[in-house]
Design an enzyme around this catalytic site. Sequence first.
Site, PDB file in Angstrom:
ATOM      1  N   TRP A   1       0.863  -1.181   0.000  1.00  0.00           N
ATOM      2  CA  TRP A   1       0.000   0.000   0.000  1.00  0.00           C
ATOM      3  C   TRP A   1       0.899   1.231   0.000  1.00  0.00           C
ATOM      4  O   TRP A   1       1.804   1.339   0.826  1.00  0.00           O
ATOM      5  CB  TRP A   1      -0.923   0.049   1.223  1.00  0.00           C
ATOM      6  CG  TRP A   1      -1.631   1.369   1.260  1.00  0.00           C
ATOM      7  CD1 TRP A   1      -2.642   1.768   0.434  1.00  0.00           C
ATOM      8  CD2 TRP A   1      -1.328   2.494   2.107  1.00  0.00           C
ATOM      9  NE1 TRP A   1      -2.983   3.074   0.722  1.00  0.00           N
ATOM     10  CE2 TRP A   1      -2.200   3.536   1.731  1.00  0.00           C
ATOM     11  CE3 TRP A   1      -0.419   2.708   3.132  1.00  0.00           C
ATOM     12  CZ2 TRP A   1      -2.177   4.785   2.352  1.00  0.00           C
ATOM     13  CZ3 TRP A   1      -0.387   3.947   3.754  1.00  0.00           C
ATOM     14  CH2 TRP A   1      -1.275   4.971   3.370  1.00  0.00           C
TER      15      TRP A   1
ATOM     16  N   GLU B   1      -2.847  -2.937  -2.683  1.00  0.00           N
ATOM     17  CA  GLU B   1      -4.016  -2.394  -1.963  1.00  0.00           C
ATOM     18  C   GLU B   1      -4.374  -1.008  -2.482  1.00  0.00           C
ATOM     19  O   GLU B   1      -3.570  -0.081  -2.441  1.00  0.00           O
ATOM     20  CB  GLU B   1      -3.696  -2.322  -0.460  1.00  0.00           C
ATOM     21  CG  GLU B   1      -4.839  -1.748   0.383  1.00  0.00           C
ATOM     22  CD  GLU B   1      -4.505  -1.694   1.872  1.00  0.00           C
ATOM     23  OE1 GLU B   1      -3.369  -2.071   2.258  1.00  0.00           O
ATOM     24  OE2 GLU B   1      -5.380  -1.265   2.639  1.00  0.00           O
TER      25      GLU B   1
ATOM     26  N   LYS C   1      -6.910   2.525  -2.636  1.00  0.00           N
ATOM     27  CA  LYS C   1      -7.550   3.411  -1.659  1.00  0.00           C
ATOM     28  C   LYS C   1      -8.294   4.506  -2.403  1.00  0.00           C
ATOM     29  O   LYS C   1      -7.899   4.892  -3.516  1.00  0.00           O
ATOM     30  CB  LYS C   1      -6.489   4.002  -0.732  1.00  0.00           C
ATOM     31  CG  LYS C   1      -7.039   4.779   0.463  1.00  0.00           C
ATOM     32  CD  LYS C   1      -5.984   4.899   1.555  1.00  0.00           C
ATOM     33  CE  LYS C   1      -6.420   5.840   2.661  1.00  0.00           C
ATOM     34  NZ  LYS C   1      -5.521   5.782   3.816  1.00  0.00           N
TER      35      LYS C   1
ATOM     36  N   ASP D   1      -9.552  -3.200   1.138  1.00  0.00           N
ATOM     37  CA  ASP D   1      -9.690  -2.684   2.502  1.00  0.00           C
ATOM     38  C   ASP D   1     -11.077  -2.070   2.619  1.00  0.00           C
ATOM     39  O   ASP D   1     -11.462  -1.227   1.793  1.00  0.00           O
ATOM     40  CB  ASP D   1      -8.591  -1.642   2.764  1.00  0.00           C
ATOM     41  CG  ASP D   1      -8.615  -1.091   4.178  1.00  0.00           C
ATOM     42  OD1 ASP D   1      -9.687  -0.646   4.632  1.00  0.00           O
ATOM     43  OD2 ASP D   1      -7.556  -1.083   4.840  1.00  0.00           O
TER      44      ASP D   1
ATOM     45  N   HIS E   1     -11.634   1.692   2.209  1.00  0.00           N
ATOM     46  CA  HIS E   1     -11.013   2.370   1.069  1.00  0.00           C
ATOM     47  C   HIS E   1     -11.946   2.589  -0.111  1.00  0.00           C
ATOM     48  O   HIS E   1     -11.516   2.651  -1.259  1.00  0.00           O
ATOM     49  CB  HIS E   1      -9.773   1.598   0.623  1.00  0.00           C
ATOM     50  CG  HIS E   1      -8.646   1.690   1.604  1.00  0.00           C
ATOM     51  ND1 HIS E   1      -7.365   1.275   1.331  1.00  0.00           N
ATOM     52  CD2 HIS E   1      -8.608   2.181   2.865  1.00  0.00           C
ATOM     53  CE1 HIS E   1      -6.592   1.482   2.379  1.00  0.00           C
ATOM     54  NE2 HIS E   1      -7.323   2.029   3.334  1.00  0.00           N
TER      55      HIS E   1
ATOM     56  N   HIS F   1      -8.581  -6.488   3.959  1.00  0.00           N
ATOM     57  CA  HIS F   1      -8.285  -5.730   5.162  1.00  0.00           C
ATOM     58  C   HIS F   1      -9.630  -5.412   5.777  1.00  0.00           C
ATOM     59  O   HIS F   1     -10.316  -4.479   5.356  1.00  0.00           O
ATOM     60  CB  HIS F   1      -7.513  -4.446   4.842  1.00  0.00           C
ATOM     61  CG  HIS F   1      -6.033  -4.643   4.806  1.00  0.00           C
ATOM     62  ND1 HIS F   1      -5.132  -3.614   4.715  1.00  0.00           N
ATOM     63  CD2 HIS F   1      -5.291  -5.784   4.901  1.00  0.00           C
ATOM     64  CE1 HIS F   1      -3.898  -4.105   4.735  1.00  0.00           C
ATOM     65  NE2 HIS F   1      -3.969  -5.407   4.835  1.00  0.00           N
TER      66      HIS F   1
ATOM     67  N   ASP G   1     -12.125   6.647   6.283  1.00  0.00           N
ATOM     68  CA  ASP G   1     -11.303   5.463   6.554  1.00  0.00           C
ATOM     69  C   ASP G   1     -10.750   5.542   7.981  1.00  0.00           C
ATOM     70  O   ASP G   1      -9.554   5.655   8.196  1.00  0.00           O
ATOM     71  CB  ASP G   1     -10.165   5.426   5.523  1.00  0.00           C
ATOM     72  CG  ASP G   1      -9.276   4.203   5.673  1.00  0.00           C
ATOM     73  OD1 ASP G   1      -9.781   3.165   6.109  1.00  0.00           O
ATOM     74  OD2 ASP G   1      -8.072   4.300   5.341  1.00  0.00           O
TER      75      ASP G   1
ATOM     76  N   ASP H   1     -10.750   3.396  10.450  1.00  0.00           N
ATOM     77  CA  ASP H   1     -10.122   2.204  11.033  1.00  0.00           C
ATOM     78  C   ASP H   1     -10.569   1.912  12.453  1.00  0.00           C
ATOM     79  O   ASP H   1      -9.752   1.631  13.332  1.00  0.00           O
ATOM     80  CB  ASP H   1      -8.596   2.309  10.956  1.00  0.00           C
ATOM     81  CG  ASP H   1      -8.082   2.182   9.531  1.00  0.00           C
ATOM     82  OD1 ASP H   1      -8.305   1.127   8.922  1.00  0.00           O
ATOM     83  OD2 ASP H   1      -7.457   3.141   9.030  1.00  0.00           O
TER      84      ASP H   1
ATOM     85  N   ASP I   1      -7.422  -4.668   9.644  1.00  0.00           N
ATOM     86  CA  ASP I   1      -6.744  -3.374   9.581  1.00  0.00           C
ATOM     87  C   ASP I   1      -7.571  -2.324  10.324  1.00  0.00           C
ATOM     88  O   ASP I   1      -8.446  -1.696   9.741  1.00  0.00           O
ATOM     89  CB  ASP I   1      -6.509  -2.961   8.117  1.00  0.00           C
ATOM     90  CG  ASP I   1      -5.610  -1.733   8.008  1.00  0.00           C
ATOM     91  OD1 ASP I   1      -5.133  -1.256   9.051  1.00  0.00           O
ATOM     92  OD2 ASP I   1      -5.402  -1.252   6.874  1.00  0.00           O
TER      93      ASP I   1
HETATM   94  C1  RNT Z   1      -3.838   2.577   4.833  1.00  0.00           C
HETATM   95  C2  RNT Z   1      -3.974   1.140   4.477  1.00  0.00           C
HETATM   96  C3  RNT Z   1      -2.861   0.256   4.948  1.00  0.00           C
HETATM   97  C4  RNT Z   1      -2.383   0.573   6.331  1.00  0.00           C
HETATM   98  C5  RNT Z   1      -1.365  -0.412   6.855  1.00  0.00           C
HETATM   99  C6  RNT Z   1      -0.718   0.064   8.104  1.00  0.00           C
HETATM  100  O1  RNT Z   1      -4.973   3.285   4.595  1.00  0.00           O
HETATM  101  O2  RNT Z   1      -5.193   0.639   4.921  1.00  0.00           O
HETATM  102  O3  RNT Z   1      -3.236  -1.064   4.834  1.00  0.00           O
HETATM  103  O4  RNT Z   1      -3.437   0.659   7.232  1.00  0.00           O
HETATM  104  O5  RNT Z   1      -0.458  -0.693   5.862  1.00  0.00           O
HETATM  105 ZN    ZN Z   2      -5.477  -1.500   4.745  1.00  0.00          ZN
END
Ligand code: RNT
Ligand code: ZN
Length: 412
Positions: free
Chosen positions: A179, A220, A222, A253, A256, A280, A288, A290, A320
């Site tokens: 990523w 990955e 986003k 993810d 994302h 993720h 995002d 998390d 994640d």
């Molecule tokens: C960031 C991505 C990525 C990170 C990690 C730490 O938006 O989701 O995966 O969270 O690499």
């Molecule tokens: Zn991620």
Amino acid sequence: MTYESAKARFADWGLETEVALDRLKTIPISMHCWQGDDVVGFETRSGSSGGGIQATGNHPGRARSPAELRADLDFAYSQIPGQHRLNLHAMYLDTDETPDRDAIEYRHFAPWVDWAKEQNLGLDFNPTFFGHAKADDNLTLSHPDQGIRDFWIEHGKRTRDIAARIGAELGSACINNNWVPDGYKDVPVDRMAARTRLEASLDAMLAEAKDHEQMCDAVESKLFGIGVEACTVGSHEFYMGYAIRKGTLLCLDMGHFHPTENIADKLSAVSLSLDRLLLHVSRPMRWDSDHVILLNDDILAMAHELVSADLLDRTAIGLDFFDATISRTAAWVIGTRNMQKALLRALLTPFDRLREAENRLDFTTRLTLTEEFKDLPFGAIWDEFCARHEVPTGLALNTSLEKYQFSVASRG
Ligand code: RNT
Ligand code: ZN
């Protein structure tokens, strides 16, 4: 309710709880190391993680060293049923040396592998393309400067070598997920040039063929990040095409995408063109953010699709999220267990009956069944799974999490 009576309730619907429990214990979840220390890592630098990812909160007990992080992980795994994996980032090296990102080697991570062997854990890996002076512009592999690109290409190559060695040492393929934060805060003039540079850098980085028994590459995408609101170079379309052309895993993810997109809906669609996926699993709130994953509809839908579309063997499940406002070890335990609970529910879904109704276009029966089915005693089956794996549930879990948090709260 006892397990035996719950088992009988599921049997009425034609479902064997023993089959579900046997399957559930074979599904590894790759727990992300970065929940344990707020995405800081163990390089000799200070400051925020950068790249627009941000842990908020100041709860006591942040792991400050590899030893503390491993102790916290040992505890977390002891509260989670089954055998799992750890997802390590390149900035979590364990060494007295201070290599820059373009100079890391396997030996800087060897203590993690020794520990993983002892604990019977698989390891996954990630290059760290953020939290570094050469990433301060939020441009790395797509930077206009060839020298900066080369620095990050070298970092990426080294992580592939390290991942391959990790996979070989553990006898379990290590997924190396890429990523990059690259993007623009304001509207760029030349998106094509940025994307062409990213593509060329990735090609250079991934050029060396690797043994897939040892390591696999993932990419990955986003939608946007803080500081890169106008354009993310590695968008979903960019990486979907890239993964299909190059045969890498595609990492989805859950944070994302646009907030109303249904990520679960994407699994069957992208898997028609891809051999393997990486997830993720995360919980975005308005962006995002998390958050720790809950047993909510989004997660249940992901698990449902994995089982319904028969994608469990083709999908690596990683987590994640990072929350520093609560016990970090509790966050790991709660989130990982929620992923497992969602999978258990999916494994205990009467797909045959539901498909049959759907194929008859009897959407009334489909709805009646899905809603009635929600009342089945999933909790008793989960309790049995935890009991068999000797991990606590309910109030006993809370006591155990509190006790550990108390033991780490005096960390500075
Ligand atoms: C960031 C991505 C990525 C990170 C990690 C730490 O938006 O989701 O995966 O969270 O690499
Ligand atoms: Zn991620």
